[in-house]
Design an enzyme around this catalytic site. Structure first.
Site, mmCIF file in Angstrom:
data_model
loop_
_atom_site.group_PDB
_atom_site.id
_atom_site.type_symbol
_atom_site.label_atom_id
_atom_site.label_comp_id
_atom_site.label_asym_id
_atom_site.label_seq_id
_atom_site.Cartn_x
_atom_site.Cartn_y
_atom_site.Cartn_z
ATOM 1 N N ASN A 1 -8.959 3.826 5.131
ATOM 2 C CA ASN A 1 -8.715 2.742 4.184
ATOM 3 C C ASN A 1 -9.472 1.482 4.576
ATOM 4 O O ASN A 1 -9.588 1.149 5.756
ATOM 5 C CB ASN A 1 -7.222 2.445 4.099
ATOM 6 C CG ASN A 1 -6.435 3.649 3.616
ATOM 7 O OD1 ASN A 1 -7.003 4.556 3.015
ATOM 8 N ND2 ASN A 1 -5.138 3.669 3.883
ATOM 9 N N HIS B 1 -14.185 3.687 7.699
ATOM 10 C CA HIS B 1 -15.103 3.389 6.603
ATOM 11 C C HIS B 1 -15.315 1.887 6.402
ATOM 12 O O HIS B 1 -15.798 1.475 5.355
ATOM 13 C CB HIS B 1 -14.601 4.033 5.310
ATOM 14 C CG HIS B 1 -14.593 5.527 5.367
ATOM 15 N ND1 HIS B 1 -13.750 6.304 4.591
ATOM 16 C CD2 HIS B 1 -15.316 6.392 6.119
ATOM 17 C CE1 HIS B 1 -13.964 7.584 4.863
ATOM 18 N NE2 HIS B 1 -14.907 7.660 5.786
ATOM 19 N N GLY C 1 0.167 16.807 -2.672
ATOM 20 C CA GLY C 1 -0.988 17.422 -3.300
ATOM 21 C C GLY C 1 -1.876 18.114 -2.299
ATOM 22 O O GLY C 1 -1.670 18.056 -1.079
#
Length: 349
Positions: free
Chosen positions: A128, A154, A295
């Site tokens: 994040n 990142h 998911g």
């Protein structure tokens, strides 16, 4: 290691998992975190309850069609210059940054911070760029300790750099853009006055319809001007698609996995290879891996990887309280962390 557009094989996105109760999930996670040192890897799913949308919809589809490639943004040729000035990338980021800047850590961020504070989580690697993990523990740890124990894989939306390496605080850069673009400054002021928020992605990009970007002015880097050059080639200190993660960051991420006994993965599909490779590395080293995500993930079914499918907000605070025992009610720092955190998921999640 270059970051590519995240994808998950269709066979993975259509796979189903067995339901699990919060109580059973808490018990399993507590057992996992109580056995040896743990490195934590997090993704966009952790920040959803802070009002920041995840990258993927319920069907596993990547939700931001506006992504742009690194080479397009930094091309030094006249073509690249024209692209940057015709591209709405920086304007969308200008509009999308305030909601990310103002977002608050949620209950999961704060409970994980409690486990960091007590060293039950020894290292944290996050994909994040919103800075919410840092914000959750900043009043407990000083910057040096945060930088030692936490890695933003990142990058961060909270800094901007030009292609000559000059770095500036993001709020200062926002002020530069406002000074060069009074119309867009008024546009943002109007949004804030009405309480409206543009549909913002985890990378600070927004989705706007019926908007012309033709009059947007990209400010020059003042430090470059002082050095005798004109340079509008600036971008948030975030890894764009097609851009390589700096070697020092890549090596640090692998080292953080290597120096721990286990890898706990929360709120990520692992669609980006920079994260998935860390799971692969842990498996190769024989380290247990536990995934907590709603998911499908790229790690599903990988030998040596266990998966729990339940929202982190349902279990992580109880996990922390169970692990910390009497400290959860006796240590004022931990009490504060376990009672902090918002729960404000986006309405269009």
């Amino acid at each position: 290691m270059r970051v590519s557009v995240p994808t998950i094989p269709h066979a993975v996105t259509t796979a189903s998992s067995k339901p699990i109760s919060p109580a059973v999930a808490v018990e399993r996670i507590v057992d996992f975190l109580s056995s040896g040192s743990v490195t934590l890897l997090t993704g966009a799913g952790v920040s959803v309850d802070s009002g920041i949308r995840a990258y993927r919809g319920k069907d596993g589809r990547y939700m931001n069609p506006n992504y742009q490639y690194y080479h397009e943004l930094v091309d030094r040729s006249p073509k690249g210059h024209m692209f940057r000035h015709a591209s709405p990338c920086l304007l969308r980021s200008y509009l999308g940054y305030p909601p990310v800047r103002d977002a608050l850590p949620n209950t999961t961020h704060c409970a994980l911070a409690a486990l960091q504070y007590t060293s039950h989580i020894s290292r944290l690697i996050t994909q994040n760029v919103d800075g919410l993990h840092r914000k959750a523990i900043a009043h407990v740890w000083h910057d040096n300790l945060i930088n030692e124990r936490m890695l933003e894989l990142h990058g961060s939306l909270h800094r901007v750099h030009c292609n000559h390496g000059h770095v500036v605080d993001r709020n200062t850069f926002q002020d530069w853009i406002s000074a060069h673009n009074p119309y867009w400054k008024d546009y943002v002021t109007g949004l804030e006055a009405t309480g409206m928020k543009p549909r913002t992605n985890p990378d600070g990009d927004v989705e706007l319809e019926g908007v012309s970007y033709d009059d947007f002015v990209i400010p020059e880097c003042p430090q470059c001007v002082l050095e005798g050059r004109h340079n509008t080639n600036q971008k948030p200190t975030v890894i764009f698609f097609g851009e390589s993660i700096p070697t020092i960051v890549r090596n640090r991420s692998f080292h953080d996995v290597e120096r721990s006994d286990r890898l706990f993965v929360v709120g990520t599909t692992l669609a980006t290879f920079s994260a998935f490779r860390l799971v692969q590395h842990a498996v190769k080293l024989g380290k247990p891996v536990l995934l907590l995500n709603m998911g499908a993930t790229r790690g599903d079914g990988l030998p040596g990887v266990e998966k729990i499918e339940i929202p982190a907000s349902y279990v992580i605070r109880d996990v922390a309280r169970t692990i910390l025992g009497t400290r959860a009610t006796a240590d004022p720092v931990i009490v504060d962390l376990l009672n902090k955190g918002i729960y404000d998921p986006p309405s269009d999640r």
